[in-house]
Motif scaffolding. Sequence first.
Motif, PDB file in Angstrom:
ATOM      1  N   LYS A   1       4.960  -0.302   7.178  1.00  0.00           N
ATOM      2  CA  LYS A   1       5.819   0.393   6.324  1.00  0.00           C
ATOM      3  C   LYS A   1       7.096   1.027   7.020  1.00  0.00           C
ATOM      4  CE  LYS A   1       3.236  -0.177   2.910  1.00  0.00           C
ATOM      5  NZ  LYS A   1       3.892  -1.286   1.930  1.00  0.00           N
ATOM      6  N   GLY A   2       7.435   0.641   8.451  1.00  0.00           N
ATOM      7  CA  GLY A   2       8.336   1.174   9.200  1.00  0.00           C
ATOM      8  C   GLY A   2       8.366   2.533   9.441  1.00  0.00           C
ATOM      9  N   MET A   3       6.957   2.974   9.624  1.00  0.00           N
ATOM     10  CA  MET A   3       6.909   4.534   9.996  1.00  0.00           C
ATOM     11  C   MET A   3       6.516   4.288  11.560  1.00  0.00           C
ATOM     12  SD  MET A   3       4.901   5.570   6.900  1.00  0.00           S
ATOM     13  CE  MET A   3       4.368   7.387   7.204  1.00  0.00           C
ATOM     14  N   SER A   4       7.481   3.899  12.313  1.00  0.00           N
ATOM     15  CA  SER A   4       7.267   3.389  13.799  1.00  0.00           C
ATOM     16  C   SER A   4       6.991   4.648  14.402  1.00  0.00           C
ATOM     17  CB  SER A   4       8.556   2.907  14.538  1.00  0.00           C
ATOM     18  OG  SER A   4       8.793   1.926  13.614  1.00  0.00           O
ATOM     19  N   SER A   5       7.298   6.005  14.413  1.00  0.00           N
ATOM     20  CA  SER A   5       7.011   7.018  15.058  1.00  0.00           C
ATOM     21  C   SER A   5       5.629   7.347  15.021  1.00  0.00           C
ATOM     22  CB  SER A   5       7.913   8.327  14.764  1.00  0.00           C
ATOM     23  OG  SER A   5       7.524   9.627  15.561  1.00  0.00           O
ATOM     24  N   LYS A   6       5.071   7.544  13.688  1.00  0.00           N
ATOM     25  CA  LYS A   6       3.712   7.794  13.462  1.00  0.00           C
ATOM     26  C   LYS A   6       2.780   6.729  13.944  1.00  0.00           C
ATOM     27  CE  LYS A   6       0.754   9.343   9.659  1.00  0.00           C
ATOM     28  NZ  LYS A   6       0.377  10.761  10.260  1.00  0.00           N
ATOM     29  N   ALA A   7       2.918   5.551  13.683  1.00  0.00           N
ATOM     30  CA  ALA A   7       2.142   4.501  14.192  1.00  0.00           C
ATOM     31  C   ALA A   7       2.021   4.562  15.664  1.00  0.00           C
ATOM     32  CB  ALA A   7       3.047   3.237  13.767  1.00  0.00           C
ATOM     33  N   VAL A   8       2.926   4.632  16.456  1.00  0.00           N
ATOM     34  CA  VAL A   8       2.792   4.526  17.863  1.00  0.00           C
ATOM     35  C   VAL A   8       2.064   5.932  18.394  1.00  0.00           C
ATOM     36  CG1 VAL A   8       4.223   4.869  20.008  1.00  0.00           C
ATOM     37  CG2 VAL A   8       5.014   3.589  18.111  1.00  0.00           C
ATOM     38  N   SER A   9       2.406   6.894  17.467  1.00  0.00           N
ATOM     39  CA  SER A   9       1.553   8.087  17.977  1.00  0.00           C
ATOM     40  C   SER A   9       0.107   7.966  17.599  1.00  0.00           C
ATOM     41  CB  SER A   9       2.104   9.509  17.033  1.00  0.00           C
ATOM     42  OG  SER A   9       3.483   9.863  17.295  1.00  0.00           O
ATOM     43  N   ILE A  10      -0.264   7.440  16.625  1.00  0.00           N
ATOM     44  CA  ILE A  10      -1.683   7.195  16.362  1.00  0.00           C
ATOM     45  C   ILE A  10      -2.110   6.183  17.705  1.00  0.00           C
ATOM     46  CG2 ILE A  10      -3.253   6.202  14.891  1.00  0.00           C
ATOM     47  CD1 ILE A  10      -1.530   6.789  12.690  1.00  0.00           C
ATOM     48  N   TRP A  11      -1.499   5.514  17.943  1.00  0.00           N
ATOM     49  CA  TRP A  11      -1.881   4.423  18.911  1.00  0.00           C
ATOM     50  C   TRP A  11      -2.079   5.169  20.546  1.00  0.00           C
ATOM     51  CZ3 TRP A  11      -4.291   0.342  17.707  1.00  0.00           C
ATOM     52  CH2 TRP A  11      -4.144  -0.389  16.765  1.00  0.00           C
TER      53      TRP A  11
ATOM     54  N   CYS B   1       0.862  -1.262  -0.090  1.00  0.00           N
ATOM     55  CA  CYS B   1       0.026  -0.067  -0.090  1.00  0.00           C
ATOM     56  C   CYS B   1       0.951   1.282   0.040  1.00  0.00           C
ATOM     57  CB  CYS B   1      -0.850   0.010   1.312  1.00  0.00           C
ATOM     58  SG  CYS B   1      -2.110  -1.362   1.197  1.00  0.00           S
ATOM     59  N   VAL B   2       0.475   2.355  -0.687  1.00  0.00           N
ATOM     60  CA  VAL B   2       1.039   3.419  -0.815  1.00  0.00           C
ATOM     61  C   VAL B   2       0.541   4.480   0.246  1.00  0.00           C
ATOM     62  CG1 VAL B   2       1.690   5.617  -1.933  1.00  0.00           C
ATOM     63  CG2 VAL B   2       1.631   3.452  -3.072  1.00  0.00           C
ATOM     64  N   VAL B   3       1.177   4.713   1.398  1.00  0.00           N
ATOM     65  CA  VAL B   3       0.657   5.392   2.641  1.00  0.00           C
ATOM     66  C   VAL B   3       0.111   6.803   2.373  1.00  0.00           C
ATOM     67  CG1 VAL B   3       0.974   6.216   4.827  1.00  0.00           C
ATOM     68  CG2 VAL B   3       2.041   4.203   3.955  1.00  0.00           C
ATOM     69  N   GLU B   4       0.847   7.279   1.471  1.00  0.00           N
ATOM     70  CA  GLU B   4       0.256   8.911   1.192  1.00  0.00           C
ATOM     71  C   GLU B   4      -1.158   8.580   0.526  1.00  0.00           C
ATOM     72  OE1 GLU B   4       4.109   7.944  -1.564  1.00  0.00           O
ATOM     73  OE2 GLU B   4       3.214   7.516   0.534  1.00  0.00           O
TER      74      GLU B   4
ATOM     75  N   THR C   1      -6.511   1.379  11.260  1.00  0.00           N
ATOM     76  CA  THR C   1      -6.052   0.666  10.145  1.00  0.00           C
ATOM     77  C   THR C   1      -4.665   1.519   9.757  1.00  0.00           C
ATOM     78  OG1 THR C   1      -8.220  -0.035   9.323  1.00  0.00           O
ATOM     79  CG2 THR C   1      -6.330   0.411   7.641  1.00  0.00           C
ATOM     80  N   LEU C   2      -4.947   2.737   9.940  1.00  0.00           N
ATOM     81  CA  LEU C   2      -3.734   3.658   9.604  1.00  0.00           C
ATOM     82  C   LEU C   2      -2.452   3.284  10.425  1.00  0.00           C
ATOM     83  CD1 LEU C   2      -2.581   6.248   7.823  1.00  0.00           C
ATOM     84  CD2 LEU C   2      -3.422   7.657   9.445  1.00  0.00           C
ATOM     85  N   ALA C   3      -2.658   3.167  11.688  1.00  0.00           N
ATOM     86  CA  ALA C   3      -1.567   2.824  12.614  1.00  0.00           C
ATOM     87  C   ALA C   3      -0.788   1.521  12.116  1.00  0.00           C
ATOM     88  CB  ALA C   3      -2.125   2.593  13.856  1.00  0.00           C
ATOM     89  N   PHE C   4      -1.691   0.459  11.842  1.00  0.00           N
ATOM     90  CA  PHE C   4      -1.158  -0.688  11.214  1.00  0.00           C
ATOM     91  C   PHE C   4      -0.201  -0.700  10.081  1.00  0.00           C
ATOM     92  CE2 PHE C   4      -4.812  -3.076  13.749  1.00  0.00           C
ATOM     93  CZ  PHE C   4      -4.158  -3.536  14.534  1.00  0.00           C
ATOM     94  N   LEU C   5      -0.913   0.127   9.247  1.00  0.00           N
ATOM     95  CA  LEU C   5      -0.138   0.491   7.750  1.00  0.00           C
ATOM     96  C   LEU C   5       1.143   1.232   8.071  1.00  0.00           C
ATOM     97  CD1 LEU C   5      -0.524   0.438   4.678  1.00  0.00           C
ATOM     98  CD2 LEU C   5      -1.724   2.342   4.825  1.00  0.00           C
ATOM     99  N   CYS C   6       1.247   2.354   9.042  1.00  0.00           N
ATOM    100  CA  CYS C   6       2.233   2.809   9.145  1.00  0.00           C
ATOM    101  C   CYS C   6       3.307   1.926   9.849  1.00  0.00           C
ATOM    102  CB  CYS C   6       1.831   4.076  10.102  1.00  0.00           C
ATOM    103  SG  CYS C   6       1.075   5.331   9.212  1.00  0.00           S
ATOM    104  N   ALA C   7       2.856   1.205  10.787  1.00  0.00           N
ATOM    105  CA  ALA C   7       3.776   0.164  11.392  1.00  0.00           C
ATOM    106  C   ALA C   7       4.448  -0.840  10.465  1.00  0.00           C
ATOM    107  CB  ALA C   7       3.152  -0.555  12.419  1.00  0.00           C
TER     108      ALA C   7
END
Length: 797
Positions: free
Chosen positions: A590-600, A565-568, A582-588
């Motif tokens: 894709k290695g976008m850990s900071s954004k994923a944890v912030s969403i959680w 998936c293309v996150v943007e 879903t966005l948090a899972f997706l970011c995780a």
Amino acid sequence: MSRTVIEPLSQFDLSSHSRATTIRSLAVATSPSDPQHAFLYVGTYSGTLFSLSTNLNNSASSNGSDHPKHNGGTGSVSVGDSPVESIFVLVELGKVLVLSEGSLFLVDSELTNHAARLSFPKGVSVVARRVRSGAESEGSGEQASSSSGGGGQRFLKRLGSGVRVNGLRVNKEGEAHGEGNSVFAVVAGKRLLLVELVLGGGGTGSLVILKEIQFVDGVISTMVWLDDSIIVGTANGYSLISSVTGQSGVIFSLPDVSRPPRLKLLRKEWRVLLLVDNVGIIVDPHGQPVGGSLVFRHGLDSVEEISSYVVIVSDGKIELYHKRSGSCVQVLPFGGEGIGPCIVASEEDRGGKLVAVATATKVVCYQKLRSEEQIKDLLRKKNYKGAVSLVEELEAEGEMPKDLLSFVHAQVGFLLLFDLHFEEAVDHFLLSETMQPSEVFPFIMQDPNRWSLLVPRNRYWGLHPPPAPLEVVVDDGLMTIQRASFLRKAGVETIVDNDLFLNPPNRADLLESAIKNISRYLEACREKDLTQSVREGVDTLLMYLYRALNRVEDMERLASSTNWCVVEELEQMLEESGHLRTLAFLCASKGMSSKAVSIWRILARNYSSGLWIDTALNNNNNNIRDSRENLVSGKEIAAAEAAKILEESSDQDLILQHLGWIADISQVLAVKVLTSDRRVVQLNPDEVVTAIDPQKVEILQRFLQWLIEEQDCNDTQLHTLYALSLAKSAIEAFESENLDSGNTESTSGISIFQTSVRKRLQVFLQSSDLYDPEEVLDLIEGSELWLEKVSLLIVLS
């Protein structure tokens, strides 16, 4: 299943010709030197032989007319006063062999010379040219039509050496004096003669008798010669005669009351069709039945073959039966009822594409449609099953490339898609090995988009509209149904599906079905070997479709698995629709850990009320005994998901930034984050100790215990800090009301440790020698921890 296999090419009316009478015989031929023209030879009852020519590019469909054109001059020659019974076109020799009034005549193919009677016994009634099948020709190194001195000579070699035939001596090598070109079986009276046509100077010819075969089982009225087998028909039945040994045997006998026997050589498969009334039996060169019988609807006047079909004519109609299935696939009227006997003839070529029919005075020539045109015709008629069956049939017979079936499956899928049959459409898409997933992208996302250039610009023969978003497809389809309803009320026939016409579907239901089935196709495509850009399109657009159906579990499953998936492309949609999990899972993923944890973290704050089911946790727990235990708080789910990400992260700043809120929800999860061995680079102990909330004593103790016991930490300051922390907790526990437990509780109500703090202190004081005993002794000096004091005094002494 109705097909359009042949279409009219040209027609000729001989009624105005001064020498014409009723047509008796017919033959069709094409010349290798002039492949754009075909030649028809017509024999009449008055003994005249006509030659007609037609342009193969002049079909009714190609000239835009509903009727074929007369497009060729006529030539003619008089053979005699008796009917022209049979015509044999010897294309390779430029000659035509004619049977009339019991004699054989030779004419040049252009009918410019008089017919020359061949020197041969009179009373000839039946003639059959020898045909060699592909296998026999390959085995003997011969061609189906021999060149000068070929066919008869090789045949003579099989009869044996030293034989005198018709006054010509055959030597031991089997060579005859003279030149032969074609070999025939001829019935003259009660004699069955095998002869060779030999051309002499000036185009003259003579027949050389090669062999005479004794046959006594009735009078031969029809005959076919294939390889070494001569199959003959008499009033008694059908028999097989060996052209080598002369021996004969009965294939089967005819009923007492039946139509005269009739034989037809099927060149495509090298078989022979034997007719018994309206039943056709196909046999091999040995007379053995092959496959099933062909049952014609009624009696017939004449029979022929074109490609995979048997052609019969009777009562002014031409009918085509498929040789393998036996079904009648096309019926064409050409002369009207009550016109009398009709004749049909086709090219004597395995790949022949022409067939001609004749009434008393008229000849109509038909041309086989190209296979692609037949398929298109079925598709236009919405006979999708028939189109696929035809392609499978042509592919099995080697007449079509193997990838055409995939092409047609895709074509049928698109046609069904625009017909609003979405499930069937996707079924055909999945059967196409060549269809690209990007071909459905325009149905999901409006052009232009980042994948527009990946979409093949293939219109599939232009039989369906260009791709459009599914909403547009559904709306246009409903409008078509509505328009068809008005037309039918006005008495105009339409090809709209009757089910949709009688039960008009609901727009919402149609759109849901479309999205579900396109999702099914993209899910299947994920298993294919695709380029990266196509994979990105498949997964991203699949997420769009899941969102349209609000299939949250599917969204989260896709986002949390390995995906492209293309996150943007999805971020704004998921945020606006509230699918932050879903966005948090997706970011995780894709290695976008900071954004994923912030969403959680945001979700943990918003999950202050309500319960959530954590499917992953439930699936991993096989000891659940109470359904209530399936429900875990949304906060804990968010913390657990954030902890999973941080357990693998080596970003210490990120970990310490989010450690606090995770610890507020679950100290156990906080400890798992700090003590994870899944990260590549471990955390700095001093900085972690400093960052831990002083109120979260158990987290500090568990972290220090992990460093000392599992990471073999030898830092005296950390050993001392651990001892002091345990001692302080032990004093507090001793002084508390719950002295029996000796255990502090975490803020979540679940203790990290299974043993009492005092027990852990005692074990550590005895096992470690890196802590400062004086500091610990000073701390517990005024407490009731007598055993610990004794241990420390022993160490100090």
